[in-house]
Design an enzyme around this catalytic site. Structure first.
Site, PDB file in Angstrom:
ATOM      1  N   THR A 157       0.927  -1.244   0.002  1.00  7.95           N
ATOM      2  CA  THR A 157       0.199   0.046   0.095  1.00  7.95           C
ATOM      3  C   THR A 157       0.900   1.230  -0.064  1.00  7.95           C
ATOM      4  OG1 THR A 157      -1.760  -1.060   1.199  1.00  7.95           O
ATOM      5  CG2 THR A 157      -1.687   1.201   1.355  1.00  7.95           C
ATOM      6  N   GLY A 158       0.447   2.303  -0.700  1.00 12.23           N
ATOM      7  CA  GLY A 158       1.053   3.595  -0.623  1.00 12.23           C
ATOM      8  C   GLY A 158       1.358   4.049  -1.867  1.00 12.23           C
ATOM      9  N   GLY A 176       5.960  -0.831   0.064  1.00 13.85           N
ATOM     10  CA  GLY A 176       6.881   0.433   0.453  1.00 13.85           C
ATOM     11  C   GLY A 176       7.413   0.472   1.888  1.00 13.85           C
ATOM     12  N   ALA A 177       8.033   1.529   2.207  1.00 15.14           N
ATOM     13  CA  ALA A 177       8.485   1.715   3.563  1.00 15.14           C
ATOM     14  C   ALA A 177       8.483   3.207   4.118  1.00 15.14           C
ATOM     15  CB  ALA A 177       9.700   1.122   3.814  1.00 15.14           C
ATOM     16  N   GLY A 183       2.567   4.390   7.582  1.00 17.15           N
ATOM     17  CA  GLY A 183       2.333   5.763   7.527  1.00 17.15           C
ATOM     18  C   GLY A 183       0.883   5.683   6.899  1.00 17.15           C
ATOM     19  N   GLY A 184       0.369   4.724   6.101  1.00 16.96           N
ATOM     20  CA  GLY A 184      -0.759   4.634   5.502  1.00 16.96           C
ATOM     21  C   GLY A 184      -1.785   3.927   6.256  1.00 16.96           C
ATOM     22  N   GLU A 238      -0.205  -5.501   6.031  1.00 18.53           N
ATOM     23  CA  GLU A 238       1.024  -5.620   5.057  1.00 18.53           C
ATOM     24  C   GLU A 238       1.899  -6.549   6.047  1.00 18.53           C
ATOM     25  OE1 GLU A 238       1.392  -1.046   3.377  1.00 18.53           O
ATOM     26  OE2 GLU A 238       2.143  -1.442   5.517  1.00 18.53           O
ATOM     27  N   LYS A 276      14.071   7.382   2.224  1.00 19.47           N
ATOM     28  CA  LYS A 276      13.327   6.583   3.305  1.00 19.47           C
ATOM     29  C   LYS A 276      14.718   5.892   4.161  1.00 19.47           C
ATOM     30  CE  LYS A 276       9.292   7.083   2.032  1.00 19.47           C
ATOM     31  NZ  LYS A 276       8.334   6.160   1.434  1.00 19.47           N
TER      32      LYS A 276
END
Ligand code: A5P
Length: 223
Positions: free
Chosen positions: A28-29, A82-83, A96-97, A103, A121
């Site tokens: 996600t993201g 993502g991260a 963050g989301g 996840e 990141k």
């Protein structure tokens, strides 16, 4: 090269790892948002996708990817996500989301879990906030045990109906913090991902992919 272009570069590199017939987890993201069109362009055959959030599922379906509920599949071949922070020792912070619990379930079920990110990141050590997902029952007591911690302002409930919050205390020892969060009643899950769950980190800098080798590289879960 802009941050957005770096995200796309990392995402497109990861899209090349998917092969016909694989079972694939989609993170996600905003970085994963670049992965999905790259996967669609490859026109792979027989790939079965599961999504970690309604947003990813919606985008993936709109691009013609075949997304199914994560109920009956017991294992995935590959997942890409993502991260928010990627530390030099291999610890990663996600959430963050607010999708970190799904996840982590998807990552743990995957033979290979690939993190994609732009180089903003990369951090020396992980630092707060650490996202958590909490049961609403007893939430004041749970937050008191996690203090300093606060419910994330404006965050909707998770897709599973839980509260998204952030733990603000120091993270000098990520393994100890992770174990403490795992052991706290009312915590459904948290966004600290240990190095062992991560197989590969694909990081894009200006114009090229940046090699990333954590001090203690994860081997991923058993095949
Ligand atoms: C979602 O809850 C997060 O774990 C994201 O994977 C993470 O915040 C990275 O998001 P971006 O790719 O948007 O930076």
């Amino acid at each position: 090269m802009s941050i957005e272009e770096r995200k796309r570069l990392a995402a497109e590199a990861a899209a090349e790892l998917v092969e016909d017939g694989m079972r694939v987890g989609l993170g996600t993201g905003s970085t994963v948002a670049h992965l999905l069109p790259a996967l669609a362009r490859r026109a792979l055959q027989g790939v079965r996708y599961v999504a970690t959030s309604p947003e990813t599922e919606l985008q993936a379906r709109s691009l013609g990817l075949s997304v199914e509920p994560f109920r009956t599949l017991q294992a995935l071949d590959l997942s890409v996500d993502g991260a928010d922070q990627i530390a030099a020792d291999g610890w990663v912070v996600k959430g963050g989301g607010g999708a970190h619990v799904r996840e982590k379930i998807v990552a743990a079920a995957s033979s290979r879990f690939v993190i994609i990110a732009d180089d903003s990141k990369l951090v020396e050590r992980v630092s707060p906030p650490i996202p958590v997902e909490l049961l609403s029952f007893g939430i004041a007591a749970t937050l008191a045990r996690l203090a300093p911690a606060r419910v994330r302002s404006g965050a909707p409930p998770s897709p599973d109906g839980h509260v998204i919050a952030d733990v603000l205390g120091p993270v000098d020892d990520p393994a100890a913090v992770s174990a403490r969060l795992d052991a706290t009643p009312g915590v459904v899950g948290h966004g600290l991902f240990e190095p062992a769950i991560i197989s590969t980190v694909v990081v894009a800098g200006p114009g090229e992919l940046v090699p990333f080798s954590p001090v203690s590289e994860g081997t991923g879960p058993p095949e």
